[in-house]
Structure formats: structure tokens, C-alpha cells
Write an enzyme that holds these catalytic residues in place. Structure first.
Site, mmCIF file in Angstrom:
data_model
loop_
_atom_site.group_PDB
_atom_site.id
_atom_site.type_symbol
_atom_site.label_atom_id
_atom_site.label_comp_id
_atom_site.label_asym_id
_atom_site.label_seq_id
_atom_site.Cartn_x
_atom_site.Cartn_y
_atom_site.Cartn_z
ATOM 1 N N HIS A 157 0.837 -1.189 0.000
ATOM 2 C CA HIS A 157 0.000 0.000 0.000
ATOM 3 C C HIS A 157 0.881 1.251 0.000
ATOM 4 O O HIS A 157 2.096 1.181 0.195
ATOM 5 C CB HIS A 157 -0.943 0.012 1.225
ATOM 6 C CG HIS A 157 -0.228 0.102 2.538
ATOM 7 N ND1 HIS A 157 0.011 -0.975 3.337
ATOM 8 C CD2 HIS A 157 0.303 1.175 3.189
ATOM 9 C CE1 HIS A 157 0.656 -0.587 4.424
ATOM 10 N NE2 HIS A 157 0.855 0.712 4.355
HETATM 11 P P1 TYD Z 1 -1.707 -3.652 7.837
HETATM 12 O O1 TYD Z 1 -1.717 -2.180 7.604
HETATM 13 O O2 TYD Z 1 -2.452 -4.513 6.862
HETATM 14 O O3 TYD Z 1 -0.212 -4.173 7.952
HETATM 15 P P2 TYD Z 1 0.897 -4.230 6.778
HETATM 16 O O4 TYD Z 1 0.738 -3.010 5.959
HETATM 17 O O5 TYD Z 1 2.193 -4.295 7.518
HETATM 18 O O6 TYD Z 1 0.676 -5.476 5.976
HETATM 19 O O7 TYD Z 1 -2.232 -3.910 9.311
HETATM 20 C C1 TYD Z 1 -2.515 -5.207 9.813
HETATM 21 C C2 TYD Z 1 -3.711 -5.106 10.748
HETATM 22 O O8 TYD Z 1 -3.429 -4.263 11.858
HETATM 23 C C3 TYD Z 1 -4.946 -4.568 10.072
HETATM 24 O O9 TYD Z 1 -6.054 -5.291 10.548
HETATM 25 C C4 TYD Z 1 -5.024 -3.128 10.551
HETATM 26 C C5 TYD Z 1 -4.377 -3.214 11.921
HETATM 27 N N1 TYD Z 1 -3.684 -1.980 12.287
HETATM 28 C C6 TYD Z 1 -4.169 -1.202 13.327
HETATM 29 O O10 TYD Z 1 -5.198 -1.513 13.949
HETATM 30 N N2 TYD Z 1 -3.493 -0.071 13.676
HETATM 31 C C7 TYD Z 1 -2.365 0.308 13.039
HETATM 32 O O11 TYD Z 1 -1.775 1.349 13.401
HETATM 33 C C8 TYD Z 1 -1.874 -0.479 11.946
HETATM 34 C C9 TYD Z 1 -0.628 -0.096 11.197
HETATM 35 C C10 TYD Z 1 -2.569 -1.620 11.623
#
Ligand code: TYD
Length: 145
Positions: A52
Site C-alpha cells: 500500500h
Molecule cells: P496492515 O496495515 O495490513 O499491515 P501491513 O501493511 O504491515 O501489511 O495492518 C494489519 C492489521 O493491523 C490490520 O487489521 C489493521 C491493523 N492496524 C491497526 O489496527 N493499527 C495500526 O496502526 C496499523 C498499522 C494496523
């Protein structure tokens, strides 16, 4: 190699007989206010995550332990950065596509973020990203001329 809105910086380390310490102060050691901190760990061997960009968020990625590779990409450039040291911070500004991969089993990736978790700030579709990012960076080029 240069990637728009991406910078790898060195953090100051205080090392002595008793060990090492790194302090990070907002607007001093990194160029934004820190509103959120999270860390990623226990990532499996072949897992690739991220996929992303953010529209506005600024982040600093610091590999506190172990190692991890980060792909940073814009419509105009890309690089793969290996983070292996708690002394390095990878600053990623707005409109940069990122993927994180090759986490070592012991990797702990600390992320400092300039804002709260705002789902609307995410762009997760690369086609949508490429379109928005071209408009964003082309406007910046116009300003710098
Ligand atoms: P995600 O953004 O998909 O992680 P990455 O980009 O590393 O693959 O986040 C994973 C999960 O954690 C998703 O369900 C959203 C949650 N999350 C939060 O609740 N707060 C946060 O600050 C972040 C970064 C993720």
C-alpha cells in the site's frame, strides 16, 4: 539510488561500556511529530506485507533486531532497502508504495508514524496508486521549476 519522498538516515547512538542507546525525538531526529508507534514481528519466512501507499502519512521504519527488506516504489523510481541496524531509519513520506519482505525470524520492525490509524489514508490498489501518485509527483515537479 534516489526514490521520491524516501530517505535513509543515521540515528545517533550512545555506546559505552554499559551498552548502546538510541534516542529519537520528534522534529529533531526525524522530521515529523510522532502520533503513533507500532512494531511488526513474528513474520513468517515467505511472507510479504504492506502492499500500500499512504496519501499523507509520514513514517520512519527502524529494524530494531534482525533484518528485513523494504521495497519502496513510485511511478518514477524504485529501490529495495535492506534494514539490518537499529541505527538506520528509513523515512517514507506520502505517496510511496511499500512492500516488506524477507523478515529474518528474529526481526522486529519498529514504525513511527505522523498520524493515527486512518484507513482512508491507505491506497491498496496499485492501479489507483499509480494514477494518484503520477498526479501528485507531477504537481510537485511543476512547483520545483
Ligand atoms: P496492515 O496495515 O495490513 O499491515 P501491513 O501493511 O504491515 O501489511 O495492518 C494489519 C492489521 O493491523 C490490520 O487489521 C489493521 C491493523 N492496524 C491497526 O489496527 N493499527 C495500526 O496502526 C496499523 C498499522 C494496523
Amino acid at each position: 539510488m534516489y526514490v521520491e519522498n524516501v530517505q535513509l538516515i543515521d540515528l545517533s547512538m550512545h555506546s559505552d561500556f554499559y551498552g548502546s542507546l538510541i534516542a529519537i525525538e520528534e522534529l529533531q531526529d526525524i522530521p515529523f511529530n510522532i502520533k503513533r508507534v507500532y512494531y511488526i514481528f513474528d513474520v513468517g519466512k515467505d511472507i510479504r506485507r504492506g502492499f500500500h501507499s499512504h496519501r499523507n502519512l509520514q513514517q520512519a521504519l527502524i529494524c530494531l533486531h534482525g533484518s528485513v527488506k523494504i521495497l519502496v516504489k513510485t511511478p518514477y523510481s524504485k529501490d529495495n532497502i535492506l534494514l539490518t541496524s537499529p541505527q538506520k531509519a528509513l523515512l517514507i513520506g506520502p505517496m510511496v508504495w511499500r512492500e516488506m519482505y524477507d523478515f529474518s525470524p528474529d526481526a522486529v520492525l519498529l514504525v513511527l508514524a505522523s498520524d493515527h490509524f486512518i484507513p482512508d489514508d491507505y491506497i491498496c490498489d496499485y492501479t489507483v496508486y499509480a494514477q494518484e501518485a503520477k498526479a501528485y509527483f507531477d504537481t510537485q515537479k511543476d512547483i520545483s521549476i
